[in-house]
Design a protein around this motif. Sequence first.
Motif, short mmCIF file in Angstrom:
data_model
loop_
_atom_site.label_atom_id
_atom_site.label_comp_id
_atom_site.label_asym_id
_atom_site.label_seq_id
_atom_site.Cartn_x
_atom_site.Cartn_y
_atom_site.Cartn_z
N VAL A 1 6.10 11.78 16.20
CA VAL A 1 5.43 10.60 15.65
C VAL A 1 5.34 9.50 16.70
CG1 VAL A 1 5.52 8.80 13.88
CG2 VAL A 1 6.12 11.16 13.29
N ALA A 2 6.42 9.29 17.46
CA ALA A 2 6.41 8.26 18.50
C ALA A 2 5.34 8.56 19.55
CB ALA A 2 7.79 8.18 19.16
N LEU B 1 0.82 -1.21 0.00
CA LEU B 1 0.00 0.00 0.00
C LEU B 1 0.85 1.25 0.00
CD1 LEU B 1 -2.75 1.30 0.15
CD2 LEU B 1 -2.64 1.10 2.63
N GLY B 2 2.01 1.18 0.68
CA GLY B 2 2.88 2.35 0.71
C GLY B 2 3.29 2.77 -0.68
N LYS C 1 -4.93 -2.66 15.55
CA LYS C 1 -3.66 -2.43 16.25
C LYS C 1 -2.56 -2.29 15.21
CE LYS C 1 -5.73 -2.78 20.19
NZ LYS C 1 -6.02 -1.55 20.95
N ASN C 2 -2.12 -1.08 15.02
CA ASN C 2 -1.15 -0.81 13.97
C ASN C 2 0.28 -1.13 14.40
OD1 ASN C 2 -3.32 1.80 13.37
ND2 ASN C 2 -2.85 0.33 11.76
N SER C 3 1.08 -1.47 13.43
CA SER C 3 2.48 -1.82 13.66
C SER C 3 3.37 -0.69 13.15
CB SER C 3 2.82 -3.12 12.93
OG SER C 3 2.71 -2.93 11.52
N GLY D 1 5.47 3.19 8.77
CA GLY D 1 6.42 3.41 7.68
C GLY D 1 5.76 3.60 6.33
N LYS D 2 4.68 2.87 6.09
CA LYS D 2 3.98 2.99 4.81
C LYS D 2 3.43 4.40 4.59
CE LYS D 2 2.53 -1.83 4.23
NZ LYS D 2 1.36 -2.75 4.17
#
Length: 508
Positions: A114-115, A7-8, A277-279, A284-285
């Motif tokens: 972002v973190a 998708l990215g 629940k995102n990784s 990154g994408k």
Amino acid sequence: MSTEKDLGTFISDPENLSEGSFYKNSDSVNSDGNPEEEVEKLAQSMGVNQRSLMRKIDLWVVPPFCLLYFLSFLDRVNISNAKLYGLAQDLNLTGNQYNIALTVFFVPYVVFEVAANYCIKFVKPHIWLSALIVSFGAISIGMGFVTNFGGLVACRFLIGITEASTFPSIFYLLSTYYSKAESQRRFSAFFSCTALAGAASGAIAYKIHDLDGTHGLASWQWIFIIEGTITCGCAFILFFTIADFPEESRFLNDNERTFLKKKLEILNGTKSAYEIKNSLKDVGKCFKDILIWLPALAYFGLIIPSYGYAFFAATIINQMGYTAVSANQHSVYPWLAAFVLINITAFLSDRFKRRLPFAMFASVLAIIGLAMILGATEDPHVRYAGCFLTASGLYTAMPLIVCWAALNNGSHIRKSVGTAWQIGFGNIGGIIATFIFLAKDAPVYKPGLSTCIAAVCFSMLCTTAYFFTIRRLNHLKQTENYKIEFEQMEEREQINAGDRNPKFVYLY
């Protein structure tokens, strides 16, 4: 074509959009009727009074965030008022050490944005944010007791860490409560607290001067101590009032939470993806998407003059012939003018459902103001008038661009990364701002003001590029090839891609 297509890569280039696809929609998202009518029918079927619910959300969501960011911005820029009262002299700052002290705030502020937004999905927002408020309030108090350059730098660095989550997290949370057409006046009401904080900083500093020497402390020390103490006290109030995500909101009942979620799915054309629940891979994408980068670049262009103004306006006014005390007093009024224009423009932007014209108007206003400060070197009254236009233009344009991008990101992961990166990357401009207004360039500050004008022009170019990109995508998503391939993607990827849903219409 494989449905496992990355998708990215798919979203990174608008030319590739017709080669991908996306998402098994819920019935509400798939409906082809008029969205507003569907929402009204949904409200009737669920027994929800929309106006009462909206008033309830406005009351519980917006004011606590306004107070939070008011405190955050106040503790961030009060160093400029302290400088007028002798901070640099008492700490024996030489050369560019004051500028360095300003700069170190932005390093952790940029790095942790972002973190911090990623973490807020795992720690309830009211706990996360109130803990941060206590932290930067306590550090601000500590700044009142520093005795050298090293102590000042350490405190500024720690404030940067603790404040990294406040701004992007608030925009992230706000974007989960309001639709695109409802959002701008709420976002700008919150953002206008920046102007109020700037005004309050000058007004408080003006009054605090009378405390000079009390208990052996200089007036600049009292600025940090008093404002930091207020921040810590308010943190306990905010613990009980800060809104969590709608799905776990404490002030909504189950029926209202369900209605709000379905309403936003209908109006936005996408699922919220809160349950996913995102990784780190999902994060990154997002960075491969041009729609994440263009708003960040536009915001970056506005941050340079905005922080330049916030940090150095009082000094510029002081060098127009006013005393330090009078300069702090006169620095209040441009901020108040900005507060008024921010909210008027936001109301009109929501009323006409347009963002670009108002963002451009505000940017042009800022350029005119900066040009007046730069050009009228022999006329302090014209320079002071330029301060009104500069503050009003810059601080009106910024919430327009941030809100515009935040609501055009259609899923939780894209809202989280998009808002954090826009604000985090944009604040690199704050580092530049601290080094373009050097003491050797006073009182004209020609290099700094010239850079600020160029930065606003750059922001306008990026904003225009963003406009043409999303307008083109709105048309492209209506093609049959796009819709067919959209349907072939795995459901999780479709939901995470959010605004790439054919039924999602970008606002511009």
